[in-house]
Design a protein around this motif. Sequence first.
Motif, PDB file in Angstrom:
ATOM      1  N   ARG A  48       0.843  -1.196   0.000  1.00 19.48           N
ATOM      2  CA  ARG A  48       0.000   0.000   0.000  1.00 19.48           C
ATOM      3  C   ARG A  48       0.878   1.246   0.000  1.00 19.48           C
ATOM      4  N   ALA A  49       0.523   2.230  -0.799  1.00 18.10           N
ATOM      5  CA  ALA A  49       1.255   3.500  -0.808  1.00 18.10           C
ATOM      6  C   ALA A  49       1.229   4.097   0.594  1.00 18.10           C
ATOM      7  N   THR A  60      -0.577   2.584   4.255  1.00 19.38           N
ATOM      8  CA  THR A  60      -2.005   2.521   4.577  1.00 19.38           C
ATOM      9  C   THR A  60      -2.885   2.936   3.401  1.00 19.38           C
ATOM     10  N   GLY A  61      -2.277   3.410   2.326  1.00 19.75           N
ATOM     11  CA  GLY A  61      -3.049   3.990   1.231  1.00 19.75           C
ATOM     12  C   GLY A  61      -3.460   3.005   0.161  1.00 19.75           C
ATOM     13  N   ALA A  62      -3.511   3.505  -1.071  1.00 19.61           N
ATOM     14  CA  ALA A  62      -3.965   2.700  -2.201  1.00 19.61           C
ATOM     15  C   ALA A  62      -3.005   1.544  -2.460  1.00 19.61           C
ATOM     16  N   ALA A  63      -3.590   0.413  -2.894  1.00 16.82           N
ATOM     17  CA  ALA A  63      -2.777  -0.779  -3.174  1.00 16.82           C
ATOM     18  C   ALA A  63      -1.974  -0.595  -4.450  1.00 16.82           C
ATOM     19  N   PHE A  64      -0.785  -1.183  -4.484  1.00 20.28           N
ATOM     20  CA  PHE A  64       0.003  -1.239  -5.726  1.00 20.28           C
ATOM     21  C   PHE A  64       0.734  -2.573  -5.787  1.00 20.28           C
TER      22      PHE A  64
END
Lengths: 147, 361
Positions: A51-52, A55-59
């Motif tokens: 996750r960015a 905790t953020g968007a998945a990559f």
Amino acid sequence: MTDSTARQTWMGLLARVPARTLEEKWDEFGLEPEYTVLRQPEIGGVMVRGRAGATGAAFNIGEMTVTRCSLRLPDGEVGHGYVQGRDKSHALRAALVDALMQTDIAETLQRDLLKPLREGLEAARANRAAKAAATKVDFFTMARGED
Amino acid sequence: MYVAVKGGEAAIDNAHAWLAEERRGDVAVADLSVDQIREQLGLAVNRVMSEGSLYDAGLAALAIKQARGDMIEAIFLIRAYRTTLPRFGASRPVDTGEMLCDRRISATFKDVPGGQLLGPTFDYTHRLLNFRLAADGEAPEAPQADCGADSVPHVTGFLNREGLIQTEEDDAQDPPDLTREPMELPASRALRLQALTRADEGFVLGLAYSTQRGYARNHAFVGELRIGAVTVEMDIPELGFAIEIGEITLTECETVNQFTGSRTEPAQFTRGYGLVFGQTERKAISMALVDRALRWKELGEEDQGAPAQDEEFVLMHADNIQATGFLEHIKLPHYVDFQSELELVRRLRAETGAALSEAAK
């Protein structure tokens, strides 16, 4: 049907344990059950995600090798193995243990096979954690000579 | 222009046979085993796994052996192998907060909960050659200490509690995958992060360094650097639940960067992020700096025309396999192309010569 949480635990353990350790423990156990292979051991890749900013968007980070296998015992229990790496016998053995854990020898397997495997992994983790702990910085303030 | 040409087959076979002999080196010296490479050249293995984009230490070690230690060639071998693997699926995003940390340091807080764990680092060594390693048989043992049950929370989490740093929100989207669809620009952050984590270490390091020297400077502090093991979970359709399918080592770098704010919005630090397979901290720090530089648009910053801010420049040139493929193809036969150029130059020279002798008359 077996409780999925318990099954998740043993399948996760079988995936992470080194192939050679599982083989040794399995041989010690001395079981030679019959089974029908439903899906031949197959090597593939799984895309690992992060996750960015944690905790953020998945990559997508990249793939890892995984080997899977499915089989059925004469009484109908189906076992699945999903293990890290490219060892086909590891996947087969994991599927076999998964199937046998759904039979009445589960308790014995839990005690004599899975428990020592789990303890082995935990010991290895504890060993690394202890080495990391020895490198923990212990800050102290130098005398400042205020007077 | 390409024209099929035959011949050279025997020369190629013999060249490859010689390559195999050279790879082996002096047969009086013991053969290097793949296990030895995996265990004793671990950081080389880590680089091949991260840029090869496949976490498998045994394969990476084999690739290094086959490539005679040429890292890009080894990465090439792994990339080629990777394409032959059926894709079983994608993992759930790994939880780096639950990492079993070998190393965890913060350059922003001395007394960080969980402590500063140096781990097996080259930092603070004197960089003097150790000639004792040339004599074999050394097996040093690391000291151990009681570690208690300290949790090791993320440093940015503390800053976030006070609202001092921007929040990273989960968008609940399936991320794009550049190994499946060609990269399109402008790229989402998820796509940029994927491109950066598999990018050439040297290229990303150079760009990150350029931001430090003033080309789109973003005042980075290493809020936290952590290296350690995380478990990987995947949903298994035939089971209807997720299981752990393995454990991998990752390096994560979170930078705390220059703040933004205005009269209406309170000042807040921004962040850059690096997450790379294996123990690869130079790459992870570089990735975080370049990630931050590429975020200028979404953070409302000025385009300074710096290379590290130029998404097309960074993303289209960061992959060492693409770069090497195009670069090295120019050494392959281009006889026909060159023949046509040669003819052109000869004709131009002849024309100029004719014009000159005409003028001299």
